[in-house]
Design a protein around this motif. Structure first.
Motif, PDB file in Angstrom:
ATOM      1  N   THR A 141       3.200  -5.878  -6.698  1.00 44.11           N
ATOM      2  CA  THR A 141       3.818  -7.150  -6.344  1.00 44.11           C
ATOM      3  C   THR A 141       2.748  -8.219  -6.098  1.00 44.11           C
ATOM      4  N   THR A 185       9.992   3.505  -8.157  1.00 39.98           N
ATOM      5  CA  THR A 185       9.867   2.048  -8.262  1.00 39.98           C
ATOM      6  C   THR A 185       9.144   1.626  -9.541  1.00 39.98           C
ATOM      7  N   PRO A 186       7.941   2.127  -9.849  1.00 48.01           N
ATOM      8  CA  PRO A 186       7.340   1.786 -11.141  1.00 48.01           C
ATOM      9  C   PRO A 186       8.163   2.302 -12.323  1.00 48.01           C
ATOM     10  N   ALA A 189      10.735  -0.198 -12.922  1.00 50.41           N
ATOM     11  CA  ALA A 189      10.131  -1.395 -13.520  1.00 50.41           C
ATOM     12  C   ALA A 189       9.915  -1.197 -15.018  1.00 50.41           C
ATOM     13  N   THR A 192      13.313  -1.215 -16.748  1.00 47.81           N
ATOM     14  CA  THR A 192      13.847  -2.573 -16.834  1.00 47.81           C
ATOM     15  C   THR A 192      13.244  -3.323 -18.010  1.00 47.81           C
ATOM     16  N   VAL A 199      17.243  -5.399 -13.157  1.00 50.36           N
ATOM     17  CA  VAL A 199      16.704  -4.498 -12.138  1.00 50.36           C
ATOM     18  C   VAL A 199      17.845  -3.787 -11.418  1.00 50.36           C
ATOM     19  N   ILE A 203      17.956   0.494 -10.782  1.00 54.45           N
ATOM     20  CA  ILE A 203      17.489   1.195  -9.581  1.00 54.45           C
ATOM     21  C   ILE A 203      18.613   1.830  -8.774  1.00 54.45           C
ATOM     22  N   LYS A 217      13.371  -2.799  -2.642  1.00 50.10           N
ATOM     23  CA  LYS A 217      12.917  -2.237  -3.909  1.00 50.10           C
ATOM     24  C   LYS A 217      13.266  -3.175  -5.070  1.00 50.10           C
ATOM     25  N   THR A 218      14.475  -3.710  -5.046  1.00 53.94           N
ATOM     26  CA  THR A 218      14.912  -4.640  -6.083  1.00 53.94           C
ATOM     27  C   THR A 218      14.006  -5.865  -6.137  1.00 53.94           C
ATOM     28  N   ILE A 221      10.433  -5.123  -7.483  1.00 51.30           N
ATOM     29  CA  ILE A 221      10.354  -4.968  -8.942  1.00 51.30           C
ATOM     30  C   ILE A 221      10.487  -6.319  -9.634  1.00 51.30           C
ATOM     31  N   VAL A 242       2.881  -2.458 -14.441  1.00 51.23           N
ATOM     32  CA  VAL A 242       3.961  -2.067 -13.520  1.00 51.23           C
ATOM     33  C   VAL A 242       4.203  -0.558 -13.504  1.00 51.23           C
TER      34      VAL A 242
END
Length: 352
Positions: A141, A185-186, A189, A192, A199, A203, A217-218, A221, A242
């Motif tokens: 991020t 999380t990655p 990403a 997506t 996103v 997720i 988390k949203t 990303i 990412v």
């Protein structure tokens, strides 16, 4: 090395696929009575270039890495759990180890990018490889997760480890697995970006996030994709900006299996994110991929649809580690057994 692997992957045999389809339809049973087992067995014939495929030697490649984005509160567990789980994997306590032992399948744990010093580990029951490329990725991020060179090295290292064990253990099938707190999380990403989803579509709660955690988390990303602007047509760029170290290594495992002309059972959400990277490097790899299962992560279904890969199992699982893929192994073994050993009507002396 990666370029050499990518360009030398060959499509499985269309000749044997045609022969297998012909045989499959004549087996001693009502036409195609075993459902998807026929398709699985036909694909195995195509990959192995044999009408008598046999799966004997298998291994789960568990790639491990940590993720800087965990500091954004995207995981239900602290990052130190990655270190704790190393001991469980190495001493036959992790779930995948229990399942793999039942299938007489080796477990190979590789540290590709954990935050912890694992170079001095010396006592363990399972195979362990310490090939750390990064000490955890950066918080994406705020900056790219890795450099381009690090991303390439992660893929290359995963491929090298896998190719070494394919030769050493005479493997005829490989299974992907992973360990790393925060790695959904990655993976989300990557999913997506590659599948052109939102996103929100991608997720879920991972290993048990609260609603507030899902919102964090949203936003993490979305911020990472906006900040880093990964190039949809450049899988290395996506992975570096990412992705994660273990995700790159799993992509390397998938490429190594395809190069070696053996099937690879891809596990859940994280492993399928790696499959997206491998696929973007060479679309032919999908011919070697069997999706072990469809996980509870919402985006996993979208990833599998993108790869046009129907899961072998759907058991509402969300553990990872390679567990779903190990469970699917026996289905593939039985599919090979079926087309190899069930006679045709003519072979059985039955003339209708």
């Amino acid at each position: 090395m990666i370029n050499n692997i990518v360009k030398n992957i060959k499509t499985p045999s269309r000749k044997y696929l045609h022969l297998a389809k012909s045989r499959s339809g004549k087996l001693l049973m009502p036409p195609m009575a075993m459902g998807r087992m026929h398709e699985i067995s036909e694909r195995l014939c195509s990959i192995y270039e044999s009408l008598k495929p046999e799966i004997r030697n298998s291994a789960v490649f568990v790639m491990a890495g940590d993720h800087g984005v965990v500091e954004e509160g995207v995981s239900a567990f602290p990052q130190d759990v990655t270190r704790m789980m190393f001991n469980a994997f190495l001493n036959d306590q992790a779930t995948v180890c229990i399942l793999a032992k039942h299938e007489n399948t080796k477990v190979i744990l590789s540290d590709i990018g954990s935050k912890f010093d694992t170079s001095n580990i010396s006592q363990f029951k399972n195979e362990f490889v310490s090939k750390k490329i990064v000490n955890g990725t950066k918080n994406f991020t705020k900056e790219p997760a890795m450099t381009r060179d690090e991303a390439i090295k992660c893929i290359q290292t995963g491929a090298e480890i896998t190719l070494n064990y394919i030769k050493k253990l005479n493997l005829d099938i490989v299974i992907t697995g992973e360990m790393g707190i925060g790695n959904t999380t990655p993976s989300a990403a990557i999913g997506t970006v590659v599948t052109n989803s939102t996103v929100e579509e991608m997720i879920g709660k991972g290993t048990g996030l609260s609603e507030e955690g899902v919102l964090r988390k949203t936003e993490a990303i979305k911020k990472a994709i906006s900040l880093n602007n990964p190039d949809l047509n450049n899988p290395i760029d996506i992975l570096s900006k990412v992705g994660g170290a273990e995700i790159g290594a799993i992509a390397g495992t998938i490429l190594a299996a395809a190069l070696s002309k053996i099937p690879v059972i891809v596990d859940g959400f994280i492993s399928t994110a790696a499959a997206l990277i491998a696929y973007k490097l060479n679309p032919d790899v999908k011919e070697y991929i069997f999706a072990g299962h469809c996980s509870e992560e919402p985006g996993h279904k979208k990833m599998l649809e993108f790869l046009q890969s129907e899961p072998v199992l759907n058991l509402n699982m969300r553990l990872g580690e390679g567990t779903g893929a190990v469970l699917a192994l026996n289905i593939l073994k039985q599919a090979a057994n079926m087309i190899s050993n069930v006679p045709t009507f003519e072979e059985a002396g039955i003339i209708l």
